[in-house]
Design a protein around this motif. Structure first.
Motif, PDB file in Angstrom:
ATOM      1  N   LYS A  47       8.036  15.518  -0.702  1.00  0.00           N
ATOM      2  CA  LYS A  47       6.580  15.327  -0.824  1.00  0.00           C
ATOM      3  C   LYS A  47       6.302  14.016  -1.555  1.00  0.00           C
ATOM      4  N   THR A  48       6.613  12.927  -0.894  1.00  0.00           N
ATOM      5  CA  THR A  48       6.429  11.606  -1.483  1.00  0.00           C
ATOM      6  C   THR A  48       5.729  10.695  -0.489  1.00  0.00           C
ATOM      7  N   TYR A  49       5.305   9.536  -0.964  1.00  0.00           N
ATOM      8  CA  TYR A  49       4.664   8.540  -0.118  1.00  0.00           C
ATOM      9  C   TYR A  49       5.559   7.309  -0.030  1.00  0.00           C
ATOM     10  N   THR A  50       5.496   6.640   1.102  1.00  0.00           N
ATOM     11  CA  THR A  50       6.148   5.346   1.200  1.00  0.00           C
ATOM     12  C   THR A  50       5.314   4.362   0.394  1.00  0.00           C
ATOM     13  N   THR A  51       5.877   3.188   0.159  1.00  0.00           N
ATOM     14  CA  THR A  51       5.144   2.164  -0.586  1.00  0.00           C
ATOM     15  C   THR A  51       3.853   1.813   0.139  1.00  0.00           C
ATOM     16  N   GLU A  52       3.921   1.685   1.440  1.00  0.00           N
ATOM     17  CA  GLU A  52       2.724   1.339   2.218  1.00  0.00           C
ATOM     18  C   GLU A  52       1.675   2.440   2.144  1.00  0.00           C
ATOM     19  N   GLU A  53       2.091   3.694   2.234  1.00  0.00           N
ATOM     20  CA  GLU A  53       1.148   4.810   2.129  1.00  0.00           C
ATOM     21  C   GLU A  53       0.482   4.830   0.745  1.00  0.00           C
ATOM     22  N   ALA A  54       1.281   4.580  -0.288  1.00  0.00           N
ATOM     23  CA  ALA A  54       0.739   4.571  -1.649  1.00  0.00           C
ATOM     24  C   ALA A  54      -0.255   3.427  -1.821  1.00  0.00           C
ATOM     25  N   LYS A  55       0.076   2.244  -1.289  1.00  0.00           N
ATOM     26  CA  LYS A  55      -0.839   1.110  -1.373  1.00  0.00           C
ATOM     27  C   LYS A  55      -2.151   1.413  -0.663  1.00  0.00           C
ATOM     28  N   LYS A  57      -3.530   4.406  -0.132  1.00  0.00           N
ATOM     29  CA  LYS A  57      -4.306   5.368  -0.922  1.00  0.00           C
ATOM     30  C   LYS A  57      -4.929   4.701  -2.148  1.00  0.00           C
ATOM     31  N   LEU A  58      -4.168   3.848  -2.824  1.00  0.00           N
ATOM     32  CA  LEU A  58      -4.677   3.179  -4.021  1.00  0.00           C
ATOM     33  C   LEU A  58      -5.771   2.161  -3.686  1.00  0.00           C
ATOM     34  N   SER A  59      -5.665   1.530  -2.520  1.00  0.00           N
ATOM     35  CA  SER A  59      -6.669   0.538  -2.166  1.00  0.00           C
ATOM     36  C   SER A  59      -8.064   1.157  -2.061  1.00  0.00           C
ATOM     37  N   LYS A  60      -8.119   2.412  -1.660  1.00  0.00           N
ATOM     38  CA  LYS A  60      -9.413   3.113  -1.575  1.00  0.00           C
ATOM     39  C   LYS A  60      -9.997   3.313  -2.963  1.00  0.00           C
ATOM     40  N   TRP A  61      -9.155   3.512  -3.963  1.00  0.00           N
ATOM     41  CA  TRP A  61      -9.603   3.721  -5.336  1.00  0.00           C
ATOM     42  C   TRP A  61     -10.001   2.405  -5.981  1.00  0.00           C
TER      43      TRP A  61
END
Length: 63
Positions: A47-55, A57-61
């Motif tokens: 249950k983890t995110y790739t670096t791209e997925e994390a970026k 998600k964070l970009s929306k914040w």
């Protein structure tokens, strides 16, 4: 997931005496251990995110 009694005791024993001024310090340490264990469990279960997925998600914040 609960932090094991053994880990709580180890954490207490590892704390320098000057840090052990009140129960709040101990509770914060136990909460941190609990979050670390939950994170390790998520990693084990994939249950983890790739670096791209994390970026993404964070970009929306960060907008």
């Amino acid at each position: 997931m609960a932090v094991s009694k053994k880990k709580v005791i180890e954490s207490i024993n590892a704390m320098p005496e000057e840090e052990f001024v009140d129960i709040d310090v101990l509770l914060e340490r136990i909460m941190l251990l609990n979050k670390i264990e939950a994170g390790e469990k998520n990693i084990d279960e994939g249950k983890t995110y790739t670096t791209e997925e994390a970026k993404e998600k964070l970009s929306k914040w960060l907008q």
